[in-house]
Write a protein that holds these residues in place. Sequence first.
Motif, PDB file in Angstrom:
ATOM      1  N   THR A 146      27.427  42.203  84.812  1.00 16.87           N
ATOM      2  CA  THR A 146      27.609  40.313  85.556  1.00 16.87           C
ATOM      3  C   THR A 146      27.814  40.530  86.790  1.00 16.87           C
ATOM      4  OG1 THR A 146      29.013  40.272  83.367  1.00 16.87           O
ATOM      5  CG2 THR A 146      29.416  38.463  84.767  1.00 16.87           C
ATOM      6  N   LEU A 147      28.356  41.390  87.039  1.00 19.15           N
ATOM      7  CA  LEU A 147      28.735  41.124  89.052  1.00 19.15           C
ATOM      8  C   LEU A 147      26.593  40.986  89.724  1.00 19.15           C
ATOM      9  CD1 LEU A 147      30.119  41.447  91.510  1.00 19.15           C
ATOM     10  CD2 LEU A 147      30.518  43.384  91.682  1.00 19.15           C
ATOM     11  N   LEU A 164      39.021  28.131  77.631  1.00 18.69           N
ATOM     12  CA  LEU A 164      40.174  28.130  79.684  1.00 18.69           C
ATOM     13  C   LEU A 164      39.188  28.336  80.927  1.00 18.69           C
ATOM     14  CD1 LEU A 164      43.595  28.070  78.451  1.00 18.69           C
ATOM     15  CD2 LEU A 164      42.691  26.115  78.897  1.00 18.69           C
ATOM     16  N   SER A 165      38.643  29.475  80.187  1.00 20.46           N
ATOM     17  CA  SER A 165      37.631  30.482  81.433  1.00 20.46           C
ATOM     18  C   SER A 165      36.255  29.648  82.075  1.00 20.46           C
ATOM     19  CB  SER A 165      37.910  31.837  81.166  1.00 20.46           C
ATOM     20  OG  SER A 165      36.389  31.876  80.482  1.00 20.46           O
ATOM     21  N   GLY A 166      36.145  29.022  80.311  1.00 17.97           N
ATOM     22  CA  GLY A 166      34.750  28.582  81.096  1.00 17.97           C
ATOM     23  C   GLY A 166      34.577  27.051  82.189  1.00 17.97           C
ATOM     24  N   ALA A 167      35.957  26.286  81.869  1.00 22.87           N
ATOM     25  CA  ALA A 167      36.946  25.429  82.167  1.00 22.87           C
ATOM     26  C   ALA A 167      36.696  25.445  83.856  1.00 22.87           C
ATOM     27  CB  ALA A 167      37.505  24.254  81.623  1.00 22.87           C
ATOM     28  N   PHE A 168      37.744  26.841  84.081  1.00 31.07           N
ATOM     29  CA  PHE A 168      37.700  27.829  85.557  1.00 31.07           C
ATOM     30  C   PHE A 168      36.111  27.641  85.960  1.00 31.07           C
ATOM     31  CE2 PHE A 168      38.985  30.938  87.734  1.00 31.07           C
ATOM     32  CZ  PHE A 168      39.216  30.395  89.060  1.00 31.07           C
ATOM     33  N   VAL A 169      35.575  27.760  85.319  1.00 27.23           N
ATOM     34  CA  VAL A 169      33.976  28.393  85.724  1.00 27.23           C
ATOM     35  C   VAL A 169      33.497  26.876  86.164  1.00 27.23           C
ATOM     36  CG1 VAL A 169      31.833  28.915  85.060  1.00 27.23           C
ATOM     37  CG2 VAL A 169      33.351  29.643  84.575  1.00 27.23           C
ATOM     38  N   THR A 170      34.144  25.887  85.314  1.00 26.66           N
ATOM     39  CA  THR A 170      33.155  24.206  85.762  1.00 26.66           C
ATOM     40  C   THR A 170      33.958  24.382  87.254  1.00 26.66           C
ATOM     41  OG1 THR A 170      32.128  23.945  84.127  1.00 26.66           O
ATOM     42  CG2 THR A 170      32.855  22.191  85.104  1.00 26.66           C
ATOM     43  N   GLY A 205      30.675  25.545  93.720  1.00 31.35           N
ATOM     44  CA  GLY A 205      30.850  24.944  94.819  1.00 31.35           C
ATOM     45  C   GLY A 205      32.272  25.395  95.731  1.00 31.35           C
ATOM     46  N   THR A 206      32.938  26.733  95.246  1.00 28.67           N
ATOM     47  CA  THR A 206      34.085  26.936  95.745  1.00 28.67           C
ATOM     48  C   THR A 206      34.208  28.688  95.735  1.00 28.67           C
ATOM     49  OG1 THR A 206      35.666  27.824  94.085  1.00 28.67           O
ATOM     50  CG2 THR A 206      35.651  24.819  94.682  1.00 28.67           C
ATOM     51  N   GLY A 207      34.936  29.016  96.518  1.00 30.03           N
ATOM     52  CA  GLY A 207      35.320  30.942  96.719  1.00 30.03           C
ATOM     53  C   GLY A 207      35.773  31.608  95.159  1.00 30.03           C
ATOM     54  N   TRP A 208      35.886  30.770  94.124  1.00 33.70           N
ATOM     55  CA  TRP A 208      36.129  30.581  93.165  1.00 33.70           C
ATOM     56  C   TRP A 208      35.476  31.258  92.599  1.00 33.70           C
ATOM     57  CZ3 TRP A 208      41.092  32.867  92.741  1.00 33.70           C
ATOM     58  CH2 TRP A 208      42.219  32.728  93.526  1.00 33.70           C
ATOM     59  N   ILE A 264      35.604  36.647  85.036  1.00 36.88           N
ATOM     60  CA  ILE A 264      36.555  37.045  84.032  1.00 36.88           C
ATOM     61  C   ILE A 264      36.009  36.237  83.162  1.00 36.88           C
ATOM     62  CG2 ILE A 264      38.181  35.086  83.193  1.00 36.88           C
ATOM     63  CD1 ILE A 264      39.820  34.987  86.407  1.00 36.88           C
ATOM     64  N   HIS A 265      35.292  35.227  83.107  1.00 28.86           N
ATOM     65  CA  HIS A 265      34.467  34.497  81.648  1.00 28.86           C
ATOM     66  C   HIS A 265      33.480  35.344  81.135  1.00 28.86           C
ATOM     67  CE1 HIS A 265      32.986  30.676  79.515  1.00 28.86           C
ATOM     68  NE2 HIS A 265      31.947  30.749  79.631  1.00 28.86           N
ATOM     69  N   ALA A 266      33.318  36.330  81.317  1.00 27.86           N
ATOM     70  CA  ALA A 266      32.186  37.584  81.056  1.00 27.86           C
ATOM     71  C   ALA A 266      33.009  38.309  80.787  1.00 27.86           C
ATOM     72  CB  ALA A 266      31.422  38.126  81.999  1.00 27.86           C
ATOM     73  N   LEU A 267      34.264  38.572  81.252  1.00 25.84           N
ATOM     74  CA  LEU A 267      35.416  40.395  80.209  1.00 25.84           C
ATOM     75  C   LEU A 267      35.702  39.869  79.524  1.00 25.84           C
ATOM     76  CD1 LEU A 267      37.477  41.705  83.100  1.00 25.84           C
ATOM     77  CD2 LEU A 267      38.312  40.991  80.556  1.00 25.84           C
TER      78      LEU A 267
END
Length: 303
Positions: free
Chosen positions: A24-25, A259-265, A269-272, A279-282
Amino acid sequence: MRSLLNRLAWITSIGMFLVLIMGTLVTKTGSSAGCGKDWPLCNGKFIPDYTLSSLIEYSHRFVTGIEGFLVLGVFILVILKFKQRDAIIYASSALFFTIVQAVLGALAVQWPQSAPVLALHFGFSLLAFVSTLLLALVLQDAKLIAGNKRAASTPKTITAGFRRLVWFTWVYCYVVVYVGAFVRHTNSSGGCVGWPLCNGELVPEITGAQGIVFVHRLAALALFGLIAMIAYSAKGNKQGERNHFVTQWSFYLVSMQVLSGAFVTFALGTGWYLTAGMIHALIIACLFGALSYLGVLVRSKSN
């Protein structure tokens, strides 16, 4: 011997999980071309020159190679020393899917692959991980082996309907995983800005990157509903302490996955963004593993 084999199986399972995350990385950082078109060498060298992309790609290849020998070793030991049907099935499937994902990885390096084919690479890696996980669990706990006398003497409290729901959800979860991998390999993550709405719309136009991401969101929502049904059914019926524990964790994991899917969205465009994607893949790997474990638990106990 069984204790030693069990420890080796757990090491192999952890290693396969690491291979999955490292893959994934590679995708998330765009490092798949870090070693050029050479395989198994990296830019024509056994130890390549240092660049970040070559380091990420070659580290993934190196760990995958070690993992391949571990899987082969466990397979041989299971065949020779532990002649249980389930253990042989899981060891064989681990070896098969490890070979398939390695071949797909090599082909992706040598020749350009379409996004649908590249998405399969993650899917086969996930199946290889689950196979090693189930093998480790079977070796650790004889009660998980289908047809064992203890399981046969246990009162049947799991309905056929519950078992079918679990296995349908397992298959459907794999489909959702594939669609998610397809989103990554088509670079469609930015197709929907905002969450839970997509570009400010409840139901956007199903075209291009926007359509791909929106379909993935709908599929993930349906998966959440299915796992919620499993958790509710297990709570309302005497499904067994172990089954209830796994269904609870499956629900926790699918909630975290949403929630991690929302985090991805929000991280686009950010460093996160890289952290959010990892995290989403894990979490999805852990969720698929939990559903696979639940499938084994209910397989031989339905009415």
